[in-house]
Design an enzyme around this catalytic site. Structure first.
Site, PDB file in Angstrom:
ATOM      1  N   LYS A 153       2.852   5.531  -8.367  1.00  6.44           N
ATOM      2  CA  LYS A 153       3.375   5.522  -6.996  1.00  6.44           C
ATOM      3  C   LYS A 153       4.780   4.930  -6.906  1.00  6.44           C
ATOM      4  O   LYS A 153       5.493   5.196  -5.932  1.00  6.44           O
ATOM      5  CB  LYS A 153       2.397   4.806  -6.070  1.00  6.44           C
ATOM      6  CG  LYS A 153       1.070   5.552  -5.902  1.00  6.44           C
ATOM      7  CD  LYS A 153       0.156   4.846  -4.918  1.00  6.44           C
ATOM      8  CE  LYS A 153      -1.123   5.642  -4.654  1.00  6.44           C
ATOM      9  NZ  LYS A 153      -2.128   5.498  -5.710  1.00  6.44           N
ATOM     10  N   SER A 182      -1.746   1.007  -2.023  1.00  3.94           N
ATOM     11  CA  SER A 182      -2.028   2.019  -3.051  1.00  3.94           C
ATOM     12  C   SER A 182      -2.928   3.131  -2.523  1.00  3.94           C
ATOM     13  O   SER A 182      -3.815   3.617  -3.222  1.00  3.94           O
ATOM     14  CB  SER A 182      -2.670   1.362  -4.283  1.00  3.94           C
ATOM     15  OG  SER A 182      -2.427   2.134  -5.437  1.00  3.94           O
ATOM     16  N   SER A 220      -2.191   4.176 -10.639  1.00  4.27           N
ATOM     17  CA  SER A 220      -1.332   4.104  -9.454  1.00  4.27           C
ATOM     18  C   SER A 220       0.037   3.491  -9.692  1.00  4.27           C
ATOM     19  O   SER A 220       0.842   3.417  -8.755  1.00  4.27           O
ATOM     20  CB  SER A 220      -2.047   3.337  -8.334  1.00  4.27           C
ATOM     21  OG  SER A 220      -3.070   4.122  -7.769  1.00  4.27           O
ATOM     22  N   LYS A 257       3.221  -3.663  -8.421  1.00  2.00           N
ATOM     23  CA  LYS A 257       2.380  -2.458  -8.261  1.00  2.00           C
ATOM     24  C   LYS A 257       1.194  -2.561  -9.204  1.00  2.00           C
ATOM     25  O   LYS A 257       1.346  -2.806 -10.399  1.00  2.00           O
ATOM     26  CB  LYS A 257       3.157  -1.175  -8.557  1.00  2.00           C
ATOM     27  CG  LYS A 257       2.358   0.090  -8.190  1.00  2.00           C
ATOM     28  CD  LYS A 257       2.215   0.224  -6.696  1.00  2.00           C
ATOM     29  CE  LYS A 257       1.110   1.175  -6.278  1.00  2.00           C
ATOM     30  NZ  LYS A 257      -0.248   0.577  -6.403  1.00  2.00           N
TER      31      LYS A 257
END
Length: 323
Positions: free
Chosen positions: A54, A108, A51, A213
């Site tokens: 993203k 997420s 992820s 993140k």
């Protein structure tokens, strides 16, 4: 000549090196203001990024300057049928593009990321083309991103490339603000639903985080990108393929302690006495866009010399939220 060079490298490492135990298989920590490499381990290894993808999704969406107040309907095609990951975002919900972006970044959420790509100008094909252009513009030569969520193991990169992505992401105030919210209320079908940040360090005592993140798939392991400030120093860390969330957090703690100059790192739980370690050299060369020379580094766990690939200088200037 080679013996003299080897001796010089060893002396520079032994004079200022600091052994740091890490559970993550790839690590890169860069000083934001100078681009100087502070810590490095397998930074050129190409691996799945989960992820962390993203952040790229968010940049491309923001670059398209779409209406952030436009309502997006979560479609059945947004549901993950590959990994069958869970989501608290129901099919049929009408959510503003701004809130969909926040769900993708802070929590997420995979349905949210898929919806952003589906509603991109030109649809998913337009999204993929825009991602390809952005990767090229950022000089991420070892990166391939095929879809917006990170669920695919074909979304691959290196710690070195991901520092460039972090540098670019930190220039978007929307991204820095959303990724450093510890929690937020999102209107889902007329009801306020609380969503939390997947990074437990956001909002934790003692942490000053400017970008965050997380990522996880079985192929990628536990991953993390963060901009942090410690002891007045700003740095970006990329941690890839840790075996557990606890190992990822301990790695981040070790990075912060190292930046702050503390001499007693947190020990990583290890299954054997041969857990990987590496050393950080204070005399590493900065990443330069027009570098014409090769650097030399000591490989982790042995005394061999290794030629460092040419890299572009990265300077991270995260925009932090007002306290």
């Amino acid at each position: 000549m080679l013996k003299k060079l080897f001796a010089t490298v060893l002396m520079s490492f032994s004079a200022a090196a600091f052994a740091v135990p890490f559970g993550s298989q790839s690590v890169l920590v860069v000083e934001d203001d100078t681009g100087k490499i502070l810590l490095e381990k397998n930074a050129d290894r190409v691996v799945p990024i989960a992820s962390l993808t993203k952040l790229m999704t968010a940049m491309v969406v923001l670059d398209a300057k779409q209406d952030m107040d436009e309502l997006i309907e979560i479609d059945r095609s947004d549901v993950d049928t590959f990994k069958h990951s869970s989501s608290r975002v129901p099919v049929g919900a009408l959510i503003s593009r701004r809130d969909v972006l926040q769900l993708a970044l802070m929590s997420s959420d995979n349905r949210a990321a898929a919806a952003l790509a589906r509603t991109f100008p030109g649809g998913t094909d337009g999204f993929k083309a825009a991602v390809k252009r952005k990767i090229s513009a950022l000089g991420m030569t070892q990166t391939v991103i095929e879809e917006p969520t990170g669920l695919s193991p074909r979304n691959r990169s290196t710690a070195g490339d991901l520092v460039k992505m972090a540098a670019a992401s930190s220039k978007y105030a929307v991204i820095t603000n959303m990724t450093t919210d510890s929690k937020n209320l999102i209107n889902i079908n007329g009801r306020e639903v609380e969503y939390r940040n997947t990074n437990r360090l956001v909002g934790a005592k003692g942490w000053d985080i400017g970008l965050s993140k997380t990522g996880y798939t079985s192929e990628a392991g536990r991953c993390l990108i963060m901009n942090i400030t410690a002891a007045g120093k700003n740095a970006t860390m990329v941690l890839l393929n840790a075996g557990a969330s606890s190992a990822r957090i301990l790695d981040a703690l070790n990075v912060r302690r190292f930046i702050a100059g503390e001499q007693a790192p947190v020990r990583v739980a290890k299954a054997s006495n041969r857990a990987p370690r590496f050393k950080a050299a204070s005399k590493r060369g900065s990443i330069k866009a027009s570098a014409n020379r090769a650097g030399i580094k000591a490989s982790a766990g042995n005394a061999k010399l290794k030629t460092v690939k040419k890299r572009g200088k990265v300077k991270v200037t995260p925009k932090r939220r007002k306290k």
